[in-house]
Design a protein around this motif. Structure first.
Motif, mmCIF file in Angstrom:
data_model
loop_
_atom_site.group_PDB
_atom_site.id
_atom_site.type_symbol
_atom_site.label_atom_id
_atom_site.label_comp_id
_atom_site.label_asym_id
_atom_site.label_seq_id
_atom_site.Cartn_x
_atom_site.Cartn_y
_atom_site.Cartn_z
ATOM 1 N N UNK A 307 0.829 -1.205 0.000
ATOM 2 C CA UNK A 307 0.000 0.000 0.000
ATOM 3 C C UNK A 307 0.864 1.256 0.000
ATOM 4 N N UNK A 308 1.952 1.227 0.756
ATOM 5 C CA UNK A 308 2.845 2.382 0.794
ATOM 6 C C UNK A 308 3.466 2.672 -0.563
ATOM 7 N N UNK A 314 1.293 6.677 -6.903
ATOM 8 C CA UNK A 314 0.140 7.526 -7.197
ATOM 9 C C UNK A 314 0.461 9.005 -6.985
ATOM 10 N N UNK A 315 1.332 9.295 -6.029
ATOM 11 C CA UNK A 315 1.667 10.693 -5.743
ATOM 12 C C UNK A 315 2.536 11.322 -6.828
ATOM 13 N N UNK A 316 3.213 10.497 -7.625
ATOM 14 C CA UNK A 316 4.165 11.023 -8.598
ATOM 15 C C UNK A 316 3.720 10.880 -10.046
ATOM 16 N N UNK A 317 2.766 9.987 -10.312
ATOM 17 C CA UNK A 317 2.418 9.703 -11.702
ATOM 18 C C UNK A 317 1.722 10.887 -12.378
ATOM 19 N N UNK A 324 -5.817 5.749 -10.913
ATOM 20 C CA UNK A 324 -7.041 4.957 -10.748
ATOM 21 C C UNK A 324 -6.698 3.521 -10.333
ATOM 22 N N UNK A 325 -5.775 2.913 -11.068
ATOM 23 C CA UNK A 325 -5.387 1.528 -10.787
ATOM 24 C C UNK A 325 -4.757 1.409 -9.407
ATOM 25 N N UNK A 326 -3.910 2.378 -9.062
ATOM 26 C CA UNK A 326 -3.278 2.377 -7.737
ATOM 27 C C UNK A 326 -4.326 2.425 -6.630
ATOM 28 N N UNK A 331 -7.200 -0.033 -2.233
ATOM 29 C CA UNK A 331 -8.441 -0.328 -1.526
ATOM 30 C C UNK A 331 -8.722 -1.818 -1.435
ATOM 31 N N UNK A 332 -8.407 -2.563 -2.498
ATOM 32 C CA UNK A 332 -8.608 -4.001 -2.469
ATOM 33 C C UNK A 332 -7.767 -4.677 -1.400
#
Length: 437
Positions: A307-308, A314-317, A324-326, A331-332
């Motif tokens: 998760x980390x 996600x913070x850099x893309x 979205x995928x991240x 969450x899964x």
């Protein structure tokens, strides 16, 4: 007589599931930030993130305290109605106001709406016998899934095909909240509660309260005197803190990545996929045959570490589809592992103390989220980081959580090895040979 009881029980289940679906049916929630940017365009992203959204967290934390104190005293049902009323007020205020203060008050009601979930699940368990706990839990989860997934699919369809705009989605949500409020009035009341109204034979108000607090203290001590239970509860609280924080501020992150109001976004579809994936993860957790006493730390470490790293990506893309995928994978993993954690905690507490123990765990999660919000999001006390840096911090938060459980796992492994060596050095008593003639 038995047939009548079964019919009444099934009627109760159906009424609760209907309310559950209505309170979760909020199509506007998946596009809330986009709506606020249009409705309150004079404020901008920074004002909404720093001075509006944090109030939801602060209000939720304070409200959980109130719920934990009074949920049993007020016999649950009034809190169910209060959930729906809070959702109605919050939705109505953001639709029909254009000033900062009413918008902030609306966030307080959103926080109240979320905090009363503790009372909602306590009410459900108080109305049924213990033998039906598994049945009512699975069906309630299904109703939650149906409400959230339907909301996401409907909202995405209406926006993508330009049938409605962001504002008009709020009318659907508001109607569902009003329907949920009316529905809640017809839910059956609770005659006996777990603590304060457990036994009607108590002679005095003082004796009743003394007995209630004594039982609460007993459940609290039994719940948190077990080291194994504390290990899972700490992860439950911190992981829930991280998930809620990520979920609340994900829409602002997607808005920052896209940075184009004309581009098509798929918030509703993403939330629907995550909801279904979370449900499947919960089902998977229920059928996995794993000895979590020996492999629990490994599972918690791997989940938190993944998760980390996902949040760091996600913070850099620069690509919203990657984010979205991240978010879906993040969450899964949370839903899979939180189901395992909840199950392990439930095995080590009194059956009647579910509401108390998970209410306290929720309170700890919200306190941690409040601290995280103050430090990372707000500008009056904290650093007021931009949205990408916030998600970098959330990624580091989960990586740090993983390292904590690496240390716990190593400590337990060394302890078990030491105990094994001590046992192997003990000289067994001499055996006597009995000769028979």
């Amino acid at each position: 007589m038995l047939a009548l009881y079964l019919k009444l029980r099934d009627l109760y289940f159906c009424s609760v599931y209907g309310f559950t679906f209505l309170k979760e049916f909020r199509p506007s929630s998946v596009f809330l930030f986009q709506f606020l940017l249009v409705q309150y365009e004079e404020f901008g992203d920074d004002i909404l993130i720093q001075y509006v959204y944090p109030l939801r967290t602060f209000a939720g934390t304070l409200m959980v305290i109130v719920v934990l104190i009074f949920v049993d005293i007020l016999m649950y049902k009034c809190w169910i109605t209060f959930i729906a009323v809070s959702g109605s007020v919050a939705t109505g205020m953001i639709m029909w106001t254009h000033e900062l203060l009413p918008l902030q008050i609306a966030q307080v009601f959103y926080g109240t709406f979320a905090a009363c979930e503790v009372a909602y699940f306590t009410y459900i368990y108080a109305k049924v016998d213990k033998e039906y706990y598994q049945q009512v839990t699975s069906h309630t989860r299904a109703a939650i899934l149906a409400g959230r997934a339907t909301s996401g699919i409907l909202a995405q369809s209406l926006i993508s095909f330009k049938v409605m705009n962001y504002r008009e989605l709020n009318y659907i949500t508001f109607s569902a909240m009003i329907a949920a409020t009316i529905w809640s009035l017809f839910l059956p009341p609770v005659k006996k509660t777990i603590y304060f109204h457990k036994d009607s034979s108590q002679k005095s108000f003082l004796e009743k309260n003394k007995s209630a607090y004594k039982l609460m203290w007993t459940h609290f001590v039994k719940g948190y005197s077990n080291k194994y239970n504390i290990k899972w509860s700490v992860w439950w609280a911190l992981a829930t803190c991280g998930f809620i924080q990520v979920q609340v501020y994900m829409q602002p992150l997607w808005t920052a990545i896209v940075n184009d109001q004309s581009q098509q976004i798929y918030n509703g579809a993403v939330e629907a996929i995550l909801t279904v994936l979370g449900f499947l993860g919960a089902l998977l957790a229920g059928v996995m045959k794993v000895d979590w006493k020996t492999r629990g730390e490994l599972a918690l470490t791997c989940c938190s570490l993944l998760q980390g790293f996902i949040m760091l990506i996600s913070s850099q893309t620069p690509y919203v589809y990657v984010s979205y995928i991240c978010y879906i994978v993040f969450g899964g993993l949370y839903h899979l592992t939180i189901t395992i954690a909840s199950s392990e905690i439930a095995k080590n507490i009194e059956e009647d103390s579910y509401g108390l123990i998970f209410g306290i765990n929720t309170f700890i999660a919200l306190v941690c989220q409040t601290i995280l919000t103050l430090v990372v999001v707000t500008g009056t006390i904290g650093f007021a980081l931009d949205i990408r840096k916030q998600y970098f911090v959330y990624g580091i938060f989960h990586v740090a959580l993983a390292f904590v459980y690496i240390i716990i796992g190593l400590a337990n492994w060394l302890s078990s090895k030491r105990d094994y060596r001590r046992a192997s050095t003990v000289v067994p008593p001499p055996t006597r040979t009995i000769i028979t003639y």
